[in-house]
Enzyme design. Structure first.
Site, PDB file in Angstrom:
ATOM      1  N   HIS A  72       0.849  -1.194   0.000  1.00 30.18           N
ATOM      2  CA  HIS A  72       0.000   0.000   0.000  1.00 30.18           C
ATOM      3  C   HIS A  72       0.883   1.242   0.000  1.00 30.18           C
ATOM      4  CE1 HIS A  72      -3.558  -2.244   0.442  1.00 30.18           C
ATOM      5  NE2 HIS A  72      -3.582  -2.384   1.749  1.00 30.18           N
ATOM      6  N   TYR A 202      -9.437   4.714   6.831  1.00 31.96           N
ATOM      7  CA  TYR A 202      -9.764   5.045   8.221  1.00 31.96           C
ATOM      8  C   TYR A 202     -10.851   6.118   8.187  1.00 31.96           C
ATOM      9  CZ  TYR A 202      -5.530   2.644   9.827  1.00 31.96           C
ATOM     10  OH  TYR A 202      -4.581   1.695  10.111  1.00 31.96           O
ATOM     11  N   PRO A 294      -5.640  -0.664  18.428  1.00 37.37           N
ATOM     12  CA  PRO A 294      -5.228  -1.099  17.087  1.00 37.37           C
ATOM     13  C   PRO A 294      -5.263  -0.022  16.002  1.00 37.37           C
ATOM     14  CG  PRO A 294      -7.394  -1.980  17.641  1.00 37.37           C
ATOM     15  CD  PRO A 294      -6.881  -1.316  18.874  1.00 37.37           C
ATOM     16  N   LYS A 298      -0.147  -0.927  14.981  1.00 37.31           N
ATOM     17  CA  LYS A 298       1.214  -1.013  15.520  1.00 37.31           C
ATOM     18  C   LYS A 298       1.501  -2.248  16.376  1.00 37.31           C
ATOM     19  CE  LYS A 298       3.028   2.653  13.828  1.00 37.31           C
ATOM     20  NZ  LYS A 298       3.111   2.202  12.459  1.00 37.31           N
ATOM     21  N   TYR A 386       3.084   6.140  10.511  1.00 33.90           N
ATOM     22  CA  TYR A 386       2.298   4.998  10.032  1.00 33.90           C
ATOM     23  C   TYR A 386       3.194   3.942   9.376  1.00 33.90           C
ATOM     24  CZ  TYR A 386      -1.665   2.323   8.408  1.00 33.90           C
ATOM     25  OH  TYR A 386      -2.567   1.300   8.214  1.00 33.90           O
TER      26      TYR A 386
END
Ligand code: FAD
Ligand code: DHB
Length: 393
Positions: A72, A202, A294, A298, A386
């Site tokens: 991604h 998200y 979550p 991580k 991220y």
């Protein structure tokens, strides 16, 4: 029985540590209380940082993720019914994340362990750890109805949040930090094509958080924020899909392919750190030492970075006869742990609906999200965290 490093727990941290130690020529035995099928049946994380993929390659188990992992380059934020891409690749100078499930990571590690002939004791009963404040620690357990003793040089506590290792440390030697969140995540796995095959979504909405992820081009993983008091049975598949769609932007909701769930579970959200991560000859790694909510993806990645640091430290001990690595392990690991704790808490705060702040909280989150997608500095900070901070950091 005797070995150099006794590893408690055959989750990702225990199995990866075992593989890295084996590569370094260090003998190890894993003691796990569940069966292999039970361990593989737990559906959990799905996004790997580059450092985690690198650790798998270093451990000789990179073939599966190399073949089937889906890279991604973006992550997508949805808020106020609109969709915004964050270009991870561009903002971090070429870094990406890889979608590859914890189940697959665990399966690859288990298969490599079996092929290399290393010992794993599954379904061990009454596991206990002893004498780790001296030079000759011991693990005691029951297997096939018989009491067994494993003598070792070191014990690695990779036995998760509810394990026996952290619980065996005297209370006055450990400092615990904890924050629990007033909601949970309902997760659904389904054999449907992912709505967003090249970027995790998200979503912040007035109805609560939602997440669209995947395991392969034919298997999706979705989550919605839910009440902690909800029983799983309260969520029929139809209710889940309707709720998920209502939290996404209209174009994504339109594209979403629904189907029967093949797994459905509710997980609580928690931030937790135990300090230090070393007690004499006992080390803690992964969820045994810390938990993140979550939202930042991580948990599994931190487990991998802990055991990479621990395997390096133990490698130095055996090959260079130096204790510097094992003496520095806790401090080095905790520095990265706290950065991931901060990031996961921040992502959680930014994206969920909090019962105590209601409308005001929602508007502040939307203002921050707008700033985040418009400011290169703010998006870069999100992207850097991220994809994963450097191991040394
Ligand atoms: P674990 O995976 O917990 O493994 C510990 C192992 O030790 C287990 O196999 C256990 O059976 C064994 N064990 C426990 N006690 C003993 C004992 N006394 N003796 C012997 N063996 C023992 N992270 C994300 O990034 N994204 C997610 O979506 C996500 N979802 C999650 C959902 C749930 C329900 C949970 C619990 C965690 C989730 N996580 C997620 C976190 C992520 O899965 C963990 O960070 C990761 O599993 C940590 O690996 P670990 O090996 O340290 O611990
Ligand atoms: C997944 C889980 C997460 O917690 C996350 O932040 C992203 C993806 C997943 O299960 O795929």
């Amino acid at each position: 029985m005797r070995t150099q490093v006794a590893i408690i727990g055959a989750g990702p941290s225990g199995l990866l540590l075992g593989a890295l130690l084996h590569k370094a020529g260090i003998a190890n035995v894993i003691i796990e209380r569940q069966s292999p099928d039970y361990v593989l049946g737990r559906i959990r994380a799905g996004i790997l940082e580059q450092t985690t993929v690198d650790a798998m390659v270093e451990a000789g188990v990179g073939a599966g993720v190399g073949r089937e992992g889906i890279v991604h380059q973006h992550l997508d934020l949805v808020f106020k019914n609109q969709h915004h891409a964050i270009d991870l690749h561009r903002l971090t100078g070429g870094k990406v994340v890889t979608a590859y499930g914890q189940t697959e990571v665990t399966r690859d590690l288990m298969e490599a362990r079996t092929a290399s002939g290393q010992t794993t004791v599954y379904q061990a009963g009454n596991v206990s750890v002893h004498d780790f404040d001296g030079l000759h620690p011991q693990v005691r357990f029951e297997a096939n109805g018989q009491s067994q003793v494993l003598d070792c040089d070191f014990i690695a506590g990779c036995d998760g949040f509810h394990g026996v290792c952290r619980a065996s440390v005297p209370k006055n030697a450990i400092h615990e930090f904890e924050k629990v969140y007033p909601f949970g995540w309902l997760g659904v796995l389904s054999d449907t094509p992912p709505v967003s095959p090249h970027a995790i979504i998200y979503a912040n909405s007035e109805r609560g958080f939602a997440l669209c992820s995947m395991r392969s081009m034919t298997r999706s993983r979705y989550y919605v924020q839910c009440a902690l008091t909800d029983p799983v049975d309260a969520w029929s598949d139809a209710r889940f899909w309707t709720e998920l769609k209502s939290r996404l932007d209209p174009a994504t909701a339109e594209r979403l392919v629904t189907g029967p769930s093949i797994e459905k579970s509710i997980a609580p959200l928690r931030s937790f750190v135990a300090e230090p991560m070393r007690f004499g000859r006992l080390f803690l790694a992964g969820d045994a030492a810390h938990i993140v909510p979550p939202t930042g993806a991580k948990g599994l990645n931190l487990a991998a970075s802990d055991v990479r640091m621990l395997s390096q430290a133990l490698g130095e001990f055996y090959t260079e006869k130096s204790e510097a690595g094992i003496d520095g392990y806790s401090e080095r690991a905790l520095r990265r742990v706290w950065r991931a704790e901060r990031f996961s808490w921040w992502m959680t705060s930014l994206l969920h609906r909090f019962p105590d702040t209601e409308g005001f909280g929602q508007r502040v989150q939307e203002a921050e999200l707008e700033y985040l997608v418009q400011s290169q500095a703010a998006s870069t900070a999100l992207a850097e965290n991220y994809v994963g901070l450097p191991l040394q950091g």
